[in-house]
Design an enzyme around this catalytic site. Sequence first.
Site, PDB file in Angstrom:
ATOM      1  N   ASP A  37       0.681  -1.336   0.106  1.00  0.00           N
ATOM      2  CA  ASP A  37       0.096  -0.108   0.100  1.00  0.00           C
ATOM      3  C   ASP A  37       0.929   1.435   0.016  1.00  0.00           C
ATOM      4  O   ASP A  37       0.687   1.998   0.947  1.00  0.00           O
ATOM      5  CB  ASP A  37      -0.831  -0.190   1.355  1.00  0.00           C
ATOM      6  CG  ASP A  37      -1.703  -1.398   1.563  1.00  0.00           C
ATOM      7  OD1 ASP A  37      -1.672  -1.746   2.790  1.00  0.00           O
ATOM      8  OD2 ASP A  37      -2.173  -1.874   0.394  1.00  0.00           O
ATOM      9  N   GLU A  69     -11.464   0.518  -3.180  1.00  0.00           N
ATOM     10  CA  GLU A  69     -10.869   0.962  -1.895  1.00  0.00           C
ATOM     11  C   GLU A  69      -9.623   1.925  -2.264  1.00  0.00           C
ATOM     12  O   GLU A  69      -9.490   2.182  -3.681  1.00  0.00           O
ATOM     13  CB  GLU A  69     -10.193   0.185  -1.126  1.00  0.00           C
ATOM     14  CG  GLU A  69      -9.370  -1.119  -1.818  1.00  0.00           C
ATOM     15  CD  GLU A  69      -9.354  -2.453  -1.162  1.00  0.00           C
ATOM     16  OE1 GLU A  69      -8.913  -3.475  -1.676  1.00  0.00           O
ATOM     17  OE2 GLU A  69     -10.008  -2.788  -0.097  1.00  0.00           O
TER      18      GLU A  69
HETATM   19  C1  6LW Z   1      -5.464  -2.081   2.518  1.00  0.00           C
HETATM   20  C2  6LW Z   1      -6.541  -2.213   1.581  1.00  0.00           C
HETATM   21  C3  6LW Z   1      -6.319  -3.683   0.833  1.00  0.00           C
HETATM   22  O1  6LW Z   1      -5.950  -1.181   3.288  1.00  0.00           O
HETATM   23  O2  6LW Z   1      -5.612  -4.369   1.807  1.00  0.00           O
HETATM   24  O3  6LW Z   1      -6.726  -5.319  -0.173  1.00  0.00           O
HETATM   25  C4  6LW Z   1      -5.519  -3.533   3.120  1.00  0.00           C
HETATM   26  N1  6LW Z   1      -6.513  -4.163  -0.018  1.00  0.00           N
HETATM   27  O4  6LW Z   1      -6.279  -1.313   0.503  1.00  0.00           O
HETATM   28  C5  6LW Z   1      -4.360  -3.929   3.843  1.00  0.00           C
HETATM   29  O5  6LW Z   1      -3.074  -3.870   3.168  1.00  0.00           O
END
Ligand code: 6LW
Length: 526
Positions: free
Chosen positions: A15, A184
């Site tokens: 991330d 996200e």
């Molecule tokens: C992060 C999100 C994700 O907050 O995993 O799968 C989480 N996507 O964007 C943790 O890395």
Amino acid sequence: MPAFSNPVISGFHPDPSVCRVGDDYYLVVSSFAFLPGIPVFHSTNLTDWAPIGHVFDRPGVLDLSGLAVSDGLWAPTIRHHAGIFYVITTITRGRRGASTILATAANPAGPWSDPVVLDAEGIDPSLFFDDDGRCWFTGCRDAAEPVVTGPGELWMRELNLETLALVGPTHILWHGAMSGAWVEAPHVYRRDNAYWLVAAEGGTEGNHAVTVATADTVTGPYRSDPRNPVLTHRHLAPDTAIQNVGHADLVDTPAGETWAVLLGTRPVDGFHLLGREVFLTRVEWTPRGPVFAPGTGQVLAIDEAPEGSAAGDTITESSPASFDWASLRELPPVIDASGAVTLDLRPDTLDGVGRPAFVARRHAHPAFASALVVDFEPGTGGEEAGYAIHQGARGYATATLQAGPTGREIVLGLVAAGVQTELGRASTPDGPVRITVRTDGLDYVVQFSAAEFSAAEFDGAEFDEPLTLGRVDGRHLSTERVGGFVGVVLGPYATSNGQPTTASARFSDFSYAAIGAPGRPAADRA
Ligand code: 6LW
């Protein structure tokens, strides 16, 4: 044009978020239940990165007690505005956003402020500073009204920079472009009087993708870009070298180019141990919008470097003291320049949510060799100390000195899918023992010898090289088997397995070195 190799930061650093101040780039990544929290990296060319500190590195600044390994500090964003660096991130509990926190600093190497808690639900918070000086918070959360595209929604509120509180109405920005997938990791950018929202969809595994939407005003409405997904490897063959790409953040260079940092993985035979690493790809702005990895549509292992990117600040990270040490749910003890540390045994073990006596660095290279010397006389009652290789509470291996029926022994144990098995056991020479761990493909080969090597003293048998204790099938420690959001970390470990103890173990001569791939960027030797 010089080339660079991906990943630009290896080992589990997922991330990634980046910002630029003058000729300097700063990057942060998730750190989950490990402390110090939120590593900060610096670069002058986007391809060579050096660790410069952490956002949460002071005793008591954060309480991560009781959190699962893959909970904790998720998906930070770093931005700079009017002389101040801002890092915003989420502390999760049970894979759900528990609190959104913001820290500031004048110097990204620290000190950072105490965290300010924002009244913001969900995960993946970000900040956008508009040309009018207003600051906009964005994040993702469960959609108030579930829609066809999926359970998540991206939302926005203004951040008052004086009070560091969210103010004004909530704006629902977008529900994503791809059906059934979590939307996200939102980030907003302004380009040519249009606002661009870049997000991640498909989850962080094989279906991961980058999607974008655009709007004429910062609070929307945002229109899905018909070209979505604008970057993904989800459609590529299963043996593609780089996979799971997504979760991008953009940065412009002084030369006027735009680049994206994003996460990806490097599986071997379908299994990955190193976690999600930091990759870099070019972004070209066209009248239709941003084009990621122009010309190939893929994140490449070797790619043309950013314009004007002379060789970066190479730091020789030969000394263990400079390794990026971390511990679970507490700050690690200090490892000195010779790689030495004393761990006081504790009842906590690696399969709980306590504070095990474990100090670790990332498995950051497909092939490495590592060693340590442990000086420890186990008492009875479950005391052990040695080397641990850890992916999660249900997936780790240990090579430790323990009390055996006829004296001290070294035991190779594996916890796979939560089940404990013994892979090797041998009696040990007296005195400190050297344990070596090296990779062989996906496996970890564990050997041991007397720290002060004197053949004659050991079992009276002549031998002139370390003895092999056993081999750990790395697939058992892979994310594919163990799950979670981290990667393998490894280092000194000691425990009394739930029993009271006053014992301690002395570790020294810790070493870790990548094997192969000479001449790679500095951070790759981290
Ligand atoms: C992060 C999100 C994700 O907050 O995993 O799968 C989480 N996507 O964007 C943790 O890395």
